[in-house]
Design a protein around this motif. Structure first.
Motif, PDB file in Angstrom:
ATOM      1  N   LYS A 159     -15.902  -9.801   6.557  1.00 55.99           N
ATOM      2  CA  LYS A 159     -17.163  -9.157   6.920  1.00 55.99           C
ATOM      3  C   LYS A 159     -16.890  -7.685   7.197  1.00 55.99           C
ATOM      4  CE  LYS A 159     -19.856 -11.456   9.659  1.00 55.99           C
ATOM      5  NZ  LYS A 159     -20.492 -12.044  10.868  1.00 55.99           N
ATOM      6  N   LEU A 160     -17.689  -6.809   6.621  1.00 57.51           N
ATOM      7  CA  LEU A 160     -17.483  -5.377   6.769  1.00 57.51           C
ATOM      8  C   LEU A 160     -18.277  -4.765   7.919  1.00 57.51           C
ATOM      9  CD1 LEU A 160     -17.450  -4.197   3.033  1.00 57.51           C
ATOM     10  CD2 LEU A 160     -15.524  -4.871   4.481  1.00 57.51           C
ATOM     11  N   ASN A 161     -19.440  -5.273   8.195  1.00 56.80           N
ATOM     12  CA  ASN A 161     -20.249  -4.687   9.269  1.00 56.80           C
ATOM     13  C   ASN A 161     -19.815  -5.210  10.628  1.00 56.80           C
ATOM     14  OD1 ASN A 161     -22.106  -7.011   7.895  1.00 56.80           O
ATOM     15  ND2 ASN A 161     -22.345  -7.062  10.115  1.00 56.80           N
ATOM     16  N   PRO A 162     -20.015  -4.412  11.696  1.00 52.39           N
ATOM     17  CA  PRO A 162     -19.739  -4.904  13.052  1.00 52.39           C
ATOM     18  C   PRO A 162     -20.803  -5.908  13.472  1.00 52.39           C
ATOM     19  CG  PRO A 162     -20.759  -2.752  13.143  1.00 52.39           C
ATOM     20  CD  PRO A 162     -20.504  -3.013  11.692  1.00 52.39           C
ATOM     21  N   ALA A 163     -20.591  -6.524  14.599  1.00 49.05           N
ATOM     22  CA  ALA A 163     -21.583  -7.457  15.127  1.00 49.05           C
ATOM     23  C   ALA A 163     -22.912  -6.744  15.320  1.00 49.05           C
ATOM     24  CB  ALA A 163     -21.101  -8.036  16.455  1.00 49.05           C
ATOM     25  N   ALA A 198     -30.548 -15.027  10.485  1.00 50.39           N
ATOM     26  CA  ALA A 198     -31.257 -13.882  11.056  1.00 50.39           C
ATOM     27  C   ALA A 198     -30.831 -12.560  10.452  1.00 50.39           C
ATOM     28  CB  ALA A 198     -31.044 -13.847  12.569  1.00 50.39           C
ATOM     29  N   PHE A 199     -29.616 -12.492   9.860  1.00 49.96           N
ATOM     30  CA  PHE A 199     -29.088 -11.219   9.385  1.00 49.96           C
ATOM     31  C   PHE A 199     -28.474 -11.363   7.991  1.00 49.96           C
ATOM     32  CE2 PHE A 199     -28.527 -11.076  14.055  1.00 49.96           C
ATOM     33  CZ  PHE A 199     -29.341  -9.984  14.340  1.00 49.96           C
ATOM     34  N   ALA A 200     -28.795 -10.407   7.113  1.00 50.78           N
ATOM     35  CA  ALA A 200     -28.071 -10.279   5.848  1.00 50.78           C
ATOM     36  C   ALA A 200     -26.939  -9.288   6.104  1.00 50.78           C
ATOM     37  CB  ALA A 200     -28.992  -9.783   4.747  1.00 50.78           C
ATOM     38  N   GLU A 201     -25.707  -9.761   6.071  1.00 54.94           N
ATOM     39  CA  GLU A 201     -24.553  -8.937   6.411  1.00 54.94           C
ATOM     40  C   GLU A 201     -23.744  -8.608   5.153  1.00 54.94           C
ATOM     41  OE1 GLU A 201     -23.214  -9.807  10.719  1.00 54.94           O
ATOM     42  OE2 GLU A 201     -23.572 -11.772   9.816  1.00 54.94           O
ATOM     43  N   ILE A 202     -22.767  -7.717   5.317  1.00 54.17           N
ATOM     44  CA  ILE A 202     -22.011  -7.191   4.188  1.00 54.17           C
ATOM     45  C   ILE A 202     -20.580  -7.744   4.223  1.00 54.17           C
ATOM     46  CG2 ILE A 202     -21.237  -5.107   2.995  1.00 54.17           C
ATOM     47  CD1 ILE A 202     -24.259  -5.382   3.136  1.00 54.17           C
ATOM     48  N   TYR A 203     -20.130  -8.222   3.079  1.00 53.38           N
ATOM     49  CA  TYR A 203     -18.811  -8.848   2.967  1.00 53.38           C
ATOM     50  C   TYR A 203     -18.067  -8.265   1.761  1.00 53.38           C
ATOM     51  CZ  TYR A 203     -21.079 -12.309   5.960  1.00 53.38           C
ATOM     52  OH  TYR A 203     -21.771 -12.925   6.972  1.00 53.38           O
ATOM     53  N   SER A 204     -16.735  -8.385   1.805  1.00 53.84           N
ATOM     54  CA  SER A 204     -15.886  -7.952   0.704  1.00 53.84           C
ATOM     55  C   SER A 204     -14.912  -9.073   0.366  1.00 53.84           C
ATOM     56  CB  SER A 204     -15.121  -6.684   1.104  1.00 53.84           C
ATOM     57  OG  SER A 204     -14.171  -6.327   0.126  1.00 53.84           O
ATOM     58  N   VAL A 205     -14.670  -9.266  -0.943  1.00 49.70           N
ATOM     59  CA  VAL A 205     -13.811 -10.357  -1.393  1.00 49.70           C
ATOM     60  C   VAL A 205     -13.094  -9.909  -2.668  1.00 49.70           C
ATOM     61  CG1 VAL A 205     -15.663 -11.411  -2.777  1.00 49.70           C
ATOM     62  CG2 VAL A 205     -13.806 -12.846  -1.905  1.00 49.70           C
ATOM     63  N   PRO A 206     -11.850 -10.350  -2.902  1.00 53.39           N
ATOM     64  CA  PRO A 206     -11.186 -10.007  -4.168  1.00 53.39           C
ATOM     65  C   PRO A 206     -11.992 -10.491  -5.376  1.00 53.39           C
ATOM     66  CG  PRO A 206      -9.587 -10.861  -2.596  1.00 53.39           C
ATOM     67  CD  PRO A 206     -10.943 -11.088  -1.990  1.00 53.39           C
ATOM     68  N   LEU A 207     -11.941  -9.735  -6.467  1.00 55.20           N
ATOM     69  CA  LEU A 207     -12.743 -10.029  -7.648  1.00 55.20           C
ATOM     70  C   LEU A 207     -12.477 -11.421  -8.212  1.00 55.20           C
ATOM     71  CD1 LEU A 207     -14.631  -9.128  -9.991  1.00 55.20           C
ATOM     72  CD2 LEU A 207     -12.612  -8.128 -11.088  1.00 55.20           C
ATOM     73  N   ALA A 208     -11.233 -11.858  -8.189  1.00 55.21           N
ATOM     74  CA  ALA A 208     -10.892 -13.158  -8.750  1.00 55.21           C
ATOM     75  C   ALA A 208     -10.985 -14.287  -7.729  1.00 55.21           C
ATOM     76  CB  ALA A 208      -9.487 -13.125  -9.353  1.00 55.21           C
ATOM     77  N   GLY A 209     -11.379 -13.951  -6.501  1.00 56.71           N
ATOM     78  CA  GLY A 209     -11.507 -14.961  -5.454  1.00 56.71           C
ATOM     79  C   GLY A 209     -10.457 -14.813  -4.376  1.00 56.71           C
ATOM     80  N   GLY A 210     -10.771 -15.299  -3.209  1.00 53.65           N
ATOM     81  CA  GLY A 210      -9.881 -15.201  -2.057  1.00 53.65           C
ATOM     82  C   GLY A 210     -10.696 -15.204  -0.790  1.00 53.65           C
ATOM     83  N   SER A 211     -10.114 -14.731   0.276  1.00 54.35           N
ATOM     84  CA  SER A 211     -10.795 -14.732   1.565  1.00 54.35           C
ATOM     85  C   SER A 211     -11.778 -13.571   1.645  1.00 54.35           C
ATOM     86  CB  SER A 211      -9.774 -14.622   2.709  1.00 54.35           C
ATOM     87  OG  SER A 211      -8.925 -15.745   2.718  1.00 54.35           O
ATOM     88  N   ALA A 212     -13.016 -13.888   2.009  1.00 49.04           N
ATOM     89  CA  ALA A 212     -14.042 -12.861   2.199  1.00 49.04           C
ATOM     90  C   ALA A 212     -13.958 -12.327   3.622  1.00 49.04           C
ATOM     91  CB  ALA A 212     -15.427 -13.438   1.931  1.00 49.04           C
ATOM     92  N   ASN A 262     -32.625  -4.700  12.606  1.00 46.50           N
ATOM     93  CA  ASN A 262     -33.290  -4.970  11.338  1.00 46.50           C
ATOM     94  C   ASN A 262     -32.356  -5.808  10.484  1.00 46.50           C
ATOM     95  OD1 ASN A 262     -34.464  -4.956   8.816  1.00 46.50           O
ATOM     96  ND2 ASN A 262     -35.005  -2.789   8.871  1.00 46.50           N
ATOM     97  N   PRO A 263     -32.731  -7.037  10.149  1.00 40.55           N
ATOM     98  CA  PRO A 263     -31.796  -7.930   9.475  1.00 40.55           C
ATOM     99  C   PRO A 263     -31.491  -7.557   8.037  1.00 40.55           C
ATOM    100  CG  PRO A 263     -33.963  -8.946   9.625  1.00 40.55           C
ATOM    101  CD  PRO A 263     -34.010  -7.681  10.432  1.00 40.55           C
ATOM    102  N   TYR A 264     -32.311  -6.734   7.390  1.00 37.78           N
ATOM    103  CA  TYR A 264     -32.094  -6.420   5.979  1.00 37.78           C
ATOM    104  C   TYR A 264     -32.056  -4.920   5.734  1.00 37.78           C
ATOM    105  CZ  TYR A 264     -33.278 -11.317   5.766  1.00 37.78           C
ATOM    106  OH  TYR A 264     -33.291 -12.659   5.990  1.00 37.78           O
ATOM    107  N   ALA A 265     -31.659  -4.134   6.729  1.00 41.23           N
ATOM    108  CA  ALA A 265     -31.604  -2.672   6.574  1.00 41.23           C
ATOM    109  C   ALA A 265     -30.478  -2.286   5.633  1.00 41.23           C
ATOM    110  CB  ALA A 265     -31.399  -2.032   7.937  1.00 41.23           C
TER     111      ALA A 265
END
Length: 204
Positions: free
Chosen positions: A191-195, A175-189, A201-204
């Motif tokens: 989530k940056l946005n709140p619930a 239902a939602f396209a959310e925003i995530y951050s992860v190290p460039l070479a890999g690791g734990s992602a 709007n799922p793609y705002a």
């Protein structure tokens, strides 16, 4: 014979890379030349299959390599390659693709020229995920977290300090396209946005 659009110049101003069908009218290949016109014009892509073409070209920020997208080995199966700017052995960057898989056009190189990120339905057809690989080749690492069955990574950006990648995906919910951050070479992602509230709007 044509030289095609999108002609990048290396960041150090030394070379230009361009796509053209100079040697075979049925193949668009990748050529490199010195900007001042000295030296040879060199074809730098690997050997293309009968229907192969080079489609997109990027210089690394340090001008050492060119990264290009081509259906080099199998017609209409687009994969990612890296080659020294003046020519040499081209290395395939993406991992083995599932049947029907492709690397997407919107790949990018980190500002420090260490790695390339790309989106591909590499493991599951039509399921676009995010990968990171060293610029000169090596094992590709999946960057996105575990995704729902119909999850999809839409876009990704590398931070200016080359430390992290921020991406948008339907990773946890269709239902939602959310925003995530992860190290460039890999690791734990993370989530940056709140619930998101119901009805957002799922793609705002």
């Amino acid at each position: 014979v044509y030289a095609f659009s999108a002609i990048p110049i290396s960041p150090d101003g030394e070379r230009v890379a361009f796509r053209a069908n100079f040697s075979d009218l049925d193949k668009v290949e990748l050529w490199s030349a010195r900007v001042d016109g000295t030296g040879a014009v060199t074809r730098i892509n690997g050997t293309l299959n009968a229907g192969g073409n080079v489609t997109r070209v990027l210089f690394s920020p340090d001008s050492s390599r060119v990264v290009y997208l081509a259906d080099q080995q199998s017609d209409e199966v687009f994969e990612l390659y890296s080659v020294p700017t003046a020519g040499g052995s081209a290395a395939k960057l993406n991992g083995a693709l599932t049947a029907g898989g492709d690397v997407e056009l919107a790949y990018d190189i980190s500002p420090d020229s260490s790695r390339v990120i790309y989106r591909a339905d590499q493991q599951t057809d039509e399921k676009m995920e995010l990968y990171s690989v060293p610029l000169a080749g090596g094992g590709a690492t999946k960057l996105n977290g575990t995704m729902i069955p119909n999850g999809f990574v839409f876009e990704a950006l590398i931070s200016p300090d080359s430390s992290r990648v921020v991406y948008q995906a339907t990773q946890d919910s269709a239902a939602f396209a959310e925003i995530y951050s992860v190290p460039l070479a890999g690791g734990s992602a993370v989530k940056l946005n709140p619930a998101l509230p119901a009805g957002a709007n799922p793609y705002a």
